[in-house]
Design an enzyme around this catalytic site. Sequence first.
Site, PDB file in Angstrom:
ATOM      1  N   TRP A 277      -1.655 -11.966   3.856  1.00 29.18           N
ATOM      2  CA  TRP A 277      -2.490 -10.889   3.295  1.00 29.18           C
ATOM      3  C   TRP A 277      -2.291 -10.734   1.799  1.00 29.18           C
ATOM      4  O   TRP A 277      -1.155 -10.776   1.310  1.00 29.18           O
ATOM      5  CB  TRP A 277      -2.108  -9.580   3.979  1.00 29.18           C
ATOM      6  N   MET A 278      -3.374 -10.502   1.056  1.00 31.52           N
ATOM      7  CA  MET A 278      -3.278 -10.014  -0.331  1.00 31.52           C
ATOM      8  C   MET A 278      -4.243  -8.867  -0.534  1.00 31.52           C
ATOM      9  O   MET A 278      -5.271  -8.772   0.137  1.00 31.52           O
ATOM     10  CB  MET A 278      -3.548 -11.115  -1.356  1.00 31.52           C
TER      11      MET A 278
ATOM     12  N   ARG B  56       0.200   7.344  -7.853  1.00 33.24           N
ATOM     13  CA  ARG B  56       0.507   5.906  -7.881  1.00 33.24           C
ATOM     14  C   ARG B  56      -0.415   5.094  -8.807  1.00 33.24           C
ATOM     15  O   ARG B  56      -1.393   5.585  -9.321  1.00 33.24           O
ATOM     16  CB  ARG B  56       0.439   5.335  -6.465  1.00 33.24           C
TER      17      ARG B  56
ATOM     18  N   ASP C 289      -4.614  -5.676  -3.973  1.00 30.69           N
ATOM     19  CA  ASP C 289      -4.887  -5.403  -5.390  1.00 30.69           C
ATOM     20  C   ASP C 289      -4.321  -6.418  -6.389  1.00 30.69           C
ATOM     21  O   ASP C 289      -3.146  -6.789  -6.286  1.00 30.69           O
ATOM     22  CB  ASP C 289      -4.258  -4.067  -5.808  1.00 30.69           C
TER      23      ASP C 289
ATOM     24  N   GLU D 227      -7.412   5.947  -6.802  1.00 32.72           N
ATOM     25  CA  GLU D 227      -6.408   4.892  -6.896  1.00 32.72           C
ATOM     26  C   GLU D 227      -6.696   3.985  -8.095  1.00 32.72           C
ATOM     27  O   GLU D 227      -7.812   3.930  -8.608  1.00 32.72           O
ATOM     28  CB  GLU D 227      -6.428   4.041  -5.622  1.00 32.72           C
TER      29      GLU D 227
END
Length: 484
Positions: free
Chosen positions: A45-46, A165, A48, A230
């Site tokens: 998984w990837m 964040r 951002d 975000e």
Amino acid sequence: MRRREFLALAGAVPLSAAAGPVPAASKLAADPHRPQYHLLPAANWMNDPNAPIYWQGKYHMFYQYNPNGAFWGDMHWAHAVSEDMVHWKHLPMALAPTPGGPDKDGVFSGCAVIDNGVPTAIYTGVNPETQSIATSAGDLTVWKKFSGNPAIAAPPAGMEVTGFRDPAVWKEGDIWLMALGSGFRGKGGAVLLYESKDLRRWNYLHPLVTGRMRAGASAKDPVDSGEMWECPDFFPLGGKHLLIVSTERVVKYLLGSYADRRFQPESTGGIDFGSYYAARTMTNTGDRRILWGWLTEGRNAEAQRAAGWSGVMSLPRELKLVGSQVQMRPAAEVEALRGKRLGAGAAGDCLEIRAEIDPGDAPRAGLKLRAAPDGSEQTLVYYDREQRLLCVDRSQSSTDASADRGLQSGPFVLGRGEPLRLRIFLDGSVMEIFANDRFCLTARVYPAGARSTGVALHASGGTAKMVSFEAWEMQPISPDRLTS
Ligand code: DQQ
């Protein structure tokens, strides 16, 4: 999976047990849905893009990565390097959670800057969300976490935030500034502004900007309702400033004026209306603003796990301000990938296509792509004049039931007499679409048929005309779909 669900799962199930087997590299290398000229990890998984930065003559890209499988969780920063922003080589993992440290439950998104010659990463650790620092040198493969982490241990006192964040940092004179993704409960997303002299001690100033959440929304995850923003990014563009935020599953921009550490938005728009999220620009490419984004998948979680990979990095996009319009184009470097030039009758799944279309009297006009000779599969990309939308109809994109068939669209209007100018990058399951230098939509499609490669003019309800058409076969950036 959202962060909260992940944390619950992580507490209940050992990650290795949840991971399942990763398909053999040979299977991944032969998977026709895996891109050939986009950056993606060898497997798993990837999400951002993190800290894209130019350093010692090379472009470095870090990104959110789960070493345990093709699902979100256990966030690390994976690392790749390039000399031209298009040919990439994987490097060892850059940042991993430190047991007992402020990033023990994940190294979340962040940025990097060069501080007096020292590459410095600023990122979010969880749980709870705090901001940490790490420094590196040389080829950026070894990172040392600051002993005083977390540099920012909590939101400003008394502030009830929906998240805290994804720092973006820049310098003004001798002072470092940080934009931090956040939001105010019951009100809407926000970007908090901090300042520092040394990147280690930070002082909260005020919200750089606040938004409004969707009225009446009751989503469990504040990101879904716009109650949390975000991955902010903030930078000068033309004579203005652009703020980018990711929320409600899309990436938006606010264009406005910035003075005395206050931002006054004047207009707003979309960065990409499709399968694209968490965009971030490269911080140190001089006058050029190069934007990267995470191309999200368009098939269900089970299919992603079974495939053994999930998520793709966008091609580099260059942002400019032309008049009051935010211009978005593929970076010129992408043209280096062009191979054989094709004309009418072009077909393929690894192509760049440039088409100029006069919609004529057709209410819907554009291109038919990834079309099977027997009509069983096809994807339509078209301008809908009446609805004032640029659309991607995926209802027949794939006969595979795991693929999303939803219509994707975003607001788009052609001026009087203005042709539709499409520039489309096909790469396995990726379809990155640029229209008239001012609109982007990324679609993910998973045709099941090997012969679903046709390209043709599409018009409905009238007659449209192809004014010009050219295409190129794109050259793979690795012999094995970047599995090594
Ligand atoms: N992804 C990261 C967060 C960020 C989110 C975690 C956006 O830092 O807010 O993987 O996709």
